[in-house]
Design a protein around this motif. Structure first.
Motif, PDB file in Angstrom:
ATOM      1  N   LYS A 185      12.073   5.778  46.168  1.00  0.00           N
ATOM      2  CA  LYS A 185      13.236   6.382  46.818  1.00  0.00           C
ATOM      3  C   LYS A 185      13.447   7.801  46.309  1.00  0.00           C
ATOM      4  O   LYS A 185      13.782   8.706  47.083  1.00  0.00           O
TER       5      LYS A 185
ATOM      6  N   GLU B  47      11.015   9.974  48.042  1.00  0.00           N
ATOM      7  CA  GLU B  47      11.446  10.190  49.427  1.00  0.00           C
ATOM      8  C   GLU B  47      12.566  11.227  49.490  1.00  0.00           C
ATOM      9  O   GLU B  47      12.578  12.096  50.370  1.00  0.00           O
TER      10      GLU B  47
ATOM     11  N   ASP C 141      11.159  14.626  48.962  1.00  0.00           N
ATOM     12  CA  ASP C 141      10.457  15.044  50.164  1.00  0.00           C
ATOM     13  C   ASP C 141      11.453  15.530  51.223  1.00  0.00           C
ATOM     14  O   ASP C 141      11.241  16.568  51.863  1.00  0.00           O
ATOM     15  N   ILE C 142      12.536  14.789  51.393  1.00  0.00           N
ATOM     16  CA  ILE C 142      13.558  15.173  52.372  1.00  0.00           C
ATOM     17  C   ILE C 142      14.197  16.505  51.976  1.00  0.00           C
ATOM     18  O   ILE C 142      14.406  17.394  52.818  1.00  0.00           O
TER      19      ILE C 142
END
Length: 75
Positions: free
Chosen positions: A59, A62, A65-66
């Motif tokens: 998470k 992620e 990355d976002i």
């Protein structure tokens, strides 16, 4: 006569010791079983903790990355 009384007392003491021995042996077996159960439970909890830790790390990746994508859009 006195020897019988002494032998009877000795027999009673031996019986008491054997009773205590069997009681302690049963207690020991119960404790061993409890230890096995607790170790098994601990292993399952450790596996779950590792899985959750891995999920958390994924998470975090992620999210990074976002955030990178948002920063690249804003720039």
């Amino acid at each position: 006569m006195e020897n019988q009384t002494t032998l009877e007392k000795l027999g009673d003491k031996v019986s008491q010791v054997l009773e205590q021995y069997h009681s302690l042996k049963d207690d020991n077996e119960a404790l061993r079983n409890e230890i096995v159960t607790l170790k098994s439970s601990l292993e399952l909890k450790n596996q779950e903790l590792n899985r959750l830790s891995d999920d958390n790390a994924m998470k975090d990746l992620e999210i990074e990355d976002i955030v990178s994508k948002i920063e690249s859009i804003l720039n």
